[in-house]
Design a protein around this motif. Structure first.
Motif, short mmCIF file in Angstrom:
data_model
loop_
_atom_site.label_atom_id
_atom_site.label_comp_id
_atom_site.label_asym_id
_atom_site.label_seq_id
_atom_site.Cartn_x
_atom_site.Cartn_y
_atom_site.Cartn_z
N THR A 131 0.84 -1.20 0.00
CA THR A 131 0.00 0.00 0.00
C THR A 131 0.87 1.25 0.00
N LEU A 132 0.24 2.35 -0.38
CA LEU A 132 0.94 3.64 -0.33
C LEU A 132 1.35 3.96 1.11
N ARG A 133 0.50 3.60 2.08
CA ARG A 133 0.84 3.81 3.50
C ARG A 133 2.12 3.05 3.87
N GLN A 134 2.22 1.82 3.42
CA GLN A 134 3.44 1.03 3.71
C GLN A 134 4.67 1.65 3.07
N LEU A 135 4.51 2.14 1.86
CA LEU A 135 5.64 2.78 1.18
C LEU A 135 6.13 4.00 1.95
N LEU A 136 5.20 4.82 2.41
CA LEU A 136 5.57 6.05 3.12
C LEU A 136 6.13 5.75 4.51
N ALA A 137 5.59 4.73 5.18
CA ALA A 137 6.14 4.33 6.48
C ALA A 137 7.57 3.79 6.30
N THR A 138 7.78 3.09 5.19
CA THR A 138 9.11 2.52 4.92
C THR A 138 10.13 3.62 4.62
N TRP A 139 9.71 4.61 3.85
CA TRP A 139 10.59 5.76 3.57
C TRP A 139 11.06 6.38 4.89
N THR A 140 10.15 6.55 5.81
CA THR A 140 10.44 7.17 7.10
C THR A 140 11.37 6.30 7.95
#
Lengths: 187, 187
Positions: free
Chosen positions: A141-150
């Motif tokens: 998910t997009l949420r997982q992608l953004l959490a991973t970036w962080t």
């Protein structure tokens, strides 16, 4: 009466919180590394492990080719188009001949622009649920992608602090066992 | 032609290099933490592990009671007087009711003054060989004490980056295995 959250070990993904962290990372690395003696900037953990210099180059490559391009791929193509693969070794050619200062400057500029673009997207909770396709993992998910970036920022901050701290493994004498950065003990 | 050092994993203790690191630490923590949402400042790794807020209090206590007092004990008394024991839990009462911003300010002031005092001592290689007495370890040198002070900064930077990164353990989805800050894999 407000109650304390019982579990302080996990946070749900909140866009404003992730952005608060993402926006700080360039100045954190800048404060830590700019002006350090060269032998510390190029220090590593042996063999083909990475130095602080290598890590900043890797972060630059991520800003250019990984995080925001994948955000756009999800929003524009969903699962119909898989993410481009990310070259984890691009920095070894891209950073050649560069100074650390110029890498830190470039990372700061790229991150600032990417955070601005992310904020301007005004992503909703529904957007964060949107799905993309990772060539290895499949659906994400997009949420997982953004959490991973962080979390990825913190991963490399941890790595650099470890590379630097361990340089004094032979110099700290009997304190070695008390310093988890050197002993390798977690927690 | 200059040759590359073969081993980039260890550095000998060099006073100017240690000071370069010690002097940067307050601004590194400031860049990383000031203005972060409260739930990240008080995040921890469960049970009695420390939050970023706790760590900054611990660093303040070290500036006041540990590092420079021990330097002075070695220079003034050598091995004839053991170091005072260091209270690793003092911050839990001393930081109560404080804001993170005020702790960051206090740490920066204390560290700046301590670094100034250390520089003004103009310690020689012979001084760095001088010995003190640790109640647990026995004989230690001034060089080991100063190397430990430096590595200790990196130890706690590693700790804070780990505490923060792991907050998203449940949010990163399948990327979990790639993020060493979360998987706990070293290197």
């Amino acid at each position: 009466m407000a109650t304390e959250p019982l579990d302080r070990t996990r946070r749900p993904f909140v866009m404003e919180e992730a952005i608060a962290i993402l926006a700080r990372t360039p100045s954190t690395f800048d404060a830590l590394l700019r002006g350090l003696p060269d032998d510390w900037i190029t220090a590593n953990e042996g063999a083909d492990t990475w130095s602080p210099f290598d890590v900043i180059g890797h972060l630059i490559h991520g800003e250019r080719t990984d995080w925001m391009p994948r955000v756009r791929t999800i929003l524009e193509h969903g699962e119909s188009r898989a993410f481009e693969t990310f070259d984890r070794f691009a920095q070894f050619t891209a950073s050649r001949g560069r100074t650390l200062d110029s890498l830190l400057d470039e990372f700061a500029t790229l991150r600032r622009d990417n955070v601005r673009e992310l904020v301007a997207m005004h992503l909703t909770a529904a957007d964060l649920d949107r799905r993309g396709r990772h060539l290895v993992f499949g659906t994400v998910t997009l949420r997982q992608l953004l959490a991973t970036w962080t979390a990825h920022d913190m991963d490399h901050l941890l790595q650099i602090s470890r590379v630097l701290g361990r340089q004094y493994t032979d110099e700290v004498g009997p304190w070695r066992d008390y310093l988890r950065v050197i002993s390798g003990v977690q927690g």
